[in-house]
Design a protein around this motif. Structure first.
Motif, mmCIF file in Angstrom:
data_model
loop_
_atom_site.group_PDB
_atom_site.id
_atom_site.type_symbol
_atom_site.label_atom_id
_atom_site.label_comp_id
_atom_site.label_asym_id
_atom_site.label_seq_id
_atom_site.Cartn_x
_atom_site.Cartn_y
_atom_site.Cartn_z
ATOM 1 N N LEU A 184 1.007 -1.036 -0.370
ATOM 2 C CA LEU A 184 0.179 0.145 0.344
ATOM 3 C C LEU A 184 1.216 1.310 0.004
ATOM 4 O O LEU A 184 0.715 2.410 -0.647
ATOM 5 N N TYR A 187 2.294 1.821 -3.827
ATOM 6 C CA TYR A 187 1.555 2.263 -4.660
ATOM 7 C C TYR A 187 1.087 3.240 -4.562
ATOM 8 O O TYR A 187 0.681 4.165 -5.288
ATOM 9 N N ASN A 188 0.311 3.656 -2.715
ATOM 10 C CA ASN A 188 0.023 5.124 -2.733
ATOM 11 C C ASN A 188 1.750 6.376 -2.931
ATOM 12 O O ASN A 188 1.285 7.441 -4.075
ATOM 13 N N ASN A 191 1.149 6.770 -6.972
ATOM 14 C CA ASN A 191 0.290 7.385 -7.162
ATOM 15 C C ASN A 191 -0.022 8.613 -7.248
ATOM 16 O O ASN A 191 0.135 9.340 -8.107
ATOM 17 N N ALA A 192 0.790 8.848 -6.286
ATOM 18 C CA ALA A 192 0.914 10.411 -5.355
ATOM 19 C C ALA A 192 2.261 10.920 -6.658
ATOM 20 O O ALA A 192 1.584 12.547 -6.893
#
Length: 311
Positions: A184, A187-188, A191-192
């Motif tokens: 998590l 990927y967070n 993505n940011a």
């Protein structure tokens, strides 16, 4: 006094070779994907789902193909499965037993981590790709890898007798939680960064041709008449369509991004329209799939302006 030798279940005898075989299949799967990613090819697939998933931001970690990390994980599982066979039980039985014991633990922990990671990717595929494109959003290579991880996890559980099942469960839960939190977090963060720099994310797919007055006029006409082009930033046919318009006109096109990972995504609209392939044009209530010539778009939209198109 006679003694009866305890029979060994067949699964205990064959679990390591089976795990090694599955890991080999995983190596072939991820190795093929890594090669196609690095050498600019497209993975063979019966649907567009493979290309959608493998071209998304979820298919890269730290700028490297996710399949490369999968390749390394399968290589590690293969090595752990085969290491004890390097020692003959007749020559050094205590060492063979010791190798079997500690490699089994690491096989279980590795399979647990791979299963959790694959499970998260299956969730992403279902929520962000299948939800948009239906079963056409399935990445069969990803499903195969998830099944490989599941099979290895099951084999590590039933492939031997575990003396301390409580300790095994505790260790598995710790690894699962660490893997999930790490996944998590990665990927967070990814993505940011892609959201903050979407122009960098899509720079490889940027339109490089130039527009003439006719292309710009047609793009404005399509926008004014409510036409829409549904596509994905990675789609080669969408890129070809934008090249026909040129950079200046493409910036004014009525474009709708359908990939959930793309910049300014409007995947919900694409889903409600039932978009199955890219690009799909919606012109005067009519759906037209595939790259269209500018003359064809002018005809479909009733464009009456200059048509001396450059591209």
């Amino acid at each position: 006094m006679s003694s009866r030798r305890k029979s060994i279940p067949w699964i205990h005898r064959w679990s390591r070779p089976i795990i090694a075989g599955i890991a080999t299949l995983g190596l072939l799967n991820t190795g093929y994907l890594t090669a196609t990613k690095w050498f600019g090819g497209a993975a063979a697939c019966p649907t567009s789902g493979c290309q959608q998933v493998l071209s998304s931001t979820y298919a890269e970690v730290f700028g490297l193909p996710l399949s490369l990390f999968g390749f390394l994980a399968y290589a590690g599982m293969l090595a752990l499965a085969l290491i004890p066979y390097a020692v003959s039980p007749e020559k050094d039985k205590p060492l063979r037993v010791e190798l079997e014991n500690w490699t089994w633990l690491f096989l279980f922990l590795g399979a647990t981590a791979m299963l959790v990671f694959s499970g998260y990717l299956m969730y992403i595929m279902a929520a962000k790709f299948i939800a948009v494109s239906g079963w056409g959003g399935v990445c069969y290579y990803c499903v195969a890898s998830a099944l490989f991880a599941l099979a290895m996890f099951v084999l590590t559980l039933i492939g031997r007798e575990w003396e301390d099942s409580g300790q095994l469960v505790f260790s598995g839960l710790i690894v699962a939680m660490v893997t999930l939190v790490g996944t998590l977090g990665i990927y967070n963060l990814g993505n940011a960064s892609s959201t903050d720099g979407s122009s960098e994310t899509t720079s490889a797919f940027a339109t490089t041709t130039t527009s003439g007055p006719s292309e710009i006029a047609l793009a404005k006409h399509l926008t004014d008449t409510g036409a829409k082009m549904y596509g994905a930033y990675w789609c080669p046919h969408c890129i070809d369509q934008k090249k026909l318009f040129g950079k200046e006109a493409a910036a004014q096109m009525p474009y709708v991004e359908c990939d959930p990972a793309g910049p300014n995504s409007q995947s919900g609209i694409c889903q409600s329209k039932g978009i199955k392939g890219y690009p799909t044009w919606e012109i005067n209530g009519q759906m037209v799939s595939g790259t269209q010539s500018l003359q064809k778009l002018a005809e479909l939209s009733g464009y009456q302006g200059p048509q001396d198109f450059k591209n």
